[in-house]
Design a protein around this motif. Structure first.
Motif, PDB file in Angstrom:
ATOM      1  N   VAL A  61      24.113  58.103  27.138  1.00 21.31           N
ATOM      2  CA  VAL A  61      23.188  57.217  28.024  1.00 21.31           C
ATOM      3  C   VAL A  61      21.800  56.570  27.335  1.00 21.31           C
ATOM      4  O   VAL A  61      21.744  55.224  27.537  1.00 21.31           O
ATOM      5  N   ARG A  62      21.378  57.359  26.486  1.00 24.46           N
ATOM      6  CA  ARG A  62      20.253  56.719  25.818  1.00 24.46           C
ATOM      7  C   ARG A  62      20.620  55.480  25.090  1.00 24.46           C
ATOM      8  O   ARG A  62      20.037  54.417  25.015  1.00 24.46           O
ATOM      9  N   PHE A  63      21.850  55.511  24.367  1.00 23.05           N
ATOM     10  CA  PHE A  63      22.331  54.619  23.485  1.00 23.05           C
ATOM     11  C   PHE A  63      22.663  53.464  24.115  1.00 23.05           C
ATOM     12  O   PHE A  63      22.294  52.325  24.007  1.00 23.05           O
ATOM     13  N   LEU A  64      23.223  53.679  25.231  1.00 26.53           N
ATOM     14  CA  LEU A  64      23.826  52.475  26.376  1.00 26.53           C
ATOM     15  C   LEU A  64      22.237  51.728  26.712  1.00 26.53           C
ATOM     16  O   LEU A  64      22.504  50.476  26.715  1.00 26.53           O
ATOM     17  N   ILE A  65      21.345  52.538  27.257  1.00 24.11           N
ATOM     18  CA  ILE A  65      20.157  52.004  27.653  1.00 24.11           C
ATOM     19  C   ILE A  65      19.569  51.072  26.718  1.00 24.11           C
ATOM     20  O   ILE A  65      19.130  49.985  26.730  1.00 24.11           O
ATOM     21  N   ALA A  66      19.412  51.406  25.290  1.00 23.70           N
ATOM     22  CA  ALA A  66      18.802  50.899  24.398  1.00 23.70           C
ATOM     23  C   ALA A  66      19.512  49.454  23.870  1.00 23.70           C
ATOM     24  O   ALA A  66      18.975  48.455  23.694  1.00 23.70           O
TER      25      ALA A  66
END
Ligand SMILES: NC(=O)C1=CN([C@@H]2O[C@H](COP(=O)(O)OP(=O)(O)OC[C@H]3O[C@@H](n4cnc5c(N)ncnc54)[C@H](OP(=O)(O)O)[C@@H]3O)[C@@H](O)[C@H]2O)C=CC1
Ligand SMILES: Nc1nc2c(c(=O)[nH]1)N=C([C@H](O)[C@@H](O)CO)CN2
Length: 248
Positions: A61-66
């Motif tokens: 999720v953190r990678f997607l948001i970034a």
């Protein structure tokens, strides 16, 4: 290059139909998926940009948001991804009937996929959504796909229904926060598509719950999404697609 429409959960059924619809309109589509189906390769071939992301995995999720935060502007976000988990069945003789998840895990998962990830994406992409409106009041959109049971509750999907109710409450908050550039609305479906394992008895029982006893199909959702995207005055509301279930 047009401002993209982001759709979560494009691997199958409604999310897949929405992605195909906007690609056919020549719209730039960014999608997320969990499981890799042939549909993912098809959408890629049609020009979609797709990100694998299991919303239960915080690192993904953190990678997607970034990645999405690198976009200069966004026309719309459609929060479609959803996990229809039933409540675990507990008996007095067993601490937990043979089920996959404990009650705490079911509730945590429902709140993660239907509330936490939409919340994080909306907050992270506010500037891009406002930019995606161009110079127009209401020129960009967030759509939360909830469920009729958000207002009615469900005896067998308590955690799921509660999380969908929370998702609609975020519609109220984000509509006020993101105005006037961005509209934020809920779509609350009921019987849109049966699942492969739904037998005739289940289908008959379910259809009988509505004034209009029918499996509505993807078009009902697609046409309402198009209406909302074309509106410049509708925001902060829930739009039910439920065959009049509330009057049955
Ligand atoms: N179909 C209906 O009649 C109704 C649908 N709705 C709502 O409409 C929306 C679309 O419905 P429908 O197409 O039937 O939904 P499906 O359950 O068929 O598909 C949902 C999509 O979300 C993905 N997803 C599930 N869990 C996760 C996760 N943890 N991380 C990332 N993605 C995930 C699924 O991926 P994967 O393939 O890997 O599981 C799937 O692609 C949903 O929000 C649903 O709650 C509401 C009422 C009725
Ligand atoms: N993520 C999902 N949510 C829901 C689904 C589904 O297949 N995936 N299906 C329903 C049912 O159609 C229900 O509305 C009627 O039985 C609800 N939510």
């Amino acid at each position: 290059m047009t401002s993209p429409i982001i759709i979560t959960g494009v691997g199958k059924r409604i999310g897949y139909a929405l992605a195909k619809h906007f690609l056919a309109q020549g719209q730039r589509v960014i999608g997320t998926y969990r499981s890799h189906y042939a549909s993912i390769d098809e959408l890629t071939t049609l020009g979609a940009t797709l990100y694998p992301c299991d919303f239960y995995d915080d690192a993904q999720v953190r990678f997607l948001i970034a990645e999405l935060a690198k976009l200069p502007q966004i026309r719309a976000i459609i929060h479609n991804a959803s996990d229809w988990l039933p409540d675990p069945v507990l008996t007095k003789n067993e601490s937990l009937k043979s089920t996959t998840f404990a009650p705490s895990q079911v509730l945590q998962r429902m709140m993660q996929v239907h509330v936490s990830v939409p919340y994080q994406l909306n907050l992270a992409l506010e500037a891009q959504l406002r930019a995606g409106a161009g110079d127009e009041i209401g020129g960009s959109d967030v759509i939360h796909i909830t469920d009729y049971v958000a207002e009615k509750g469900s005896q067998k999907h308590i955690a799921y229904a509660a999380s969908k109710a929370a998702l609609h409450n975020m519609t109220l908050s984000f509509a006020a926060k993101f105005a006037p550039e961005v509209k934020v609305n809920s779509i609350a479906p009921a019987m849109i598509l049966f699942n492969a394992g739904d037998d005739a008895a289940y289908q008959q029982k379910t259809l009988a719950k509505a004034l209009l006893p029918k499996e509505a199909g993807n078009a009902e959702i697609i046409e309402l999404v198009d209406y909302l995207l074309n509106s410049r005055y509708v925001t902060g509301r829930c739009h039910n697609v439920d065959g009049g279930r509330h009057l049955r």
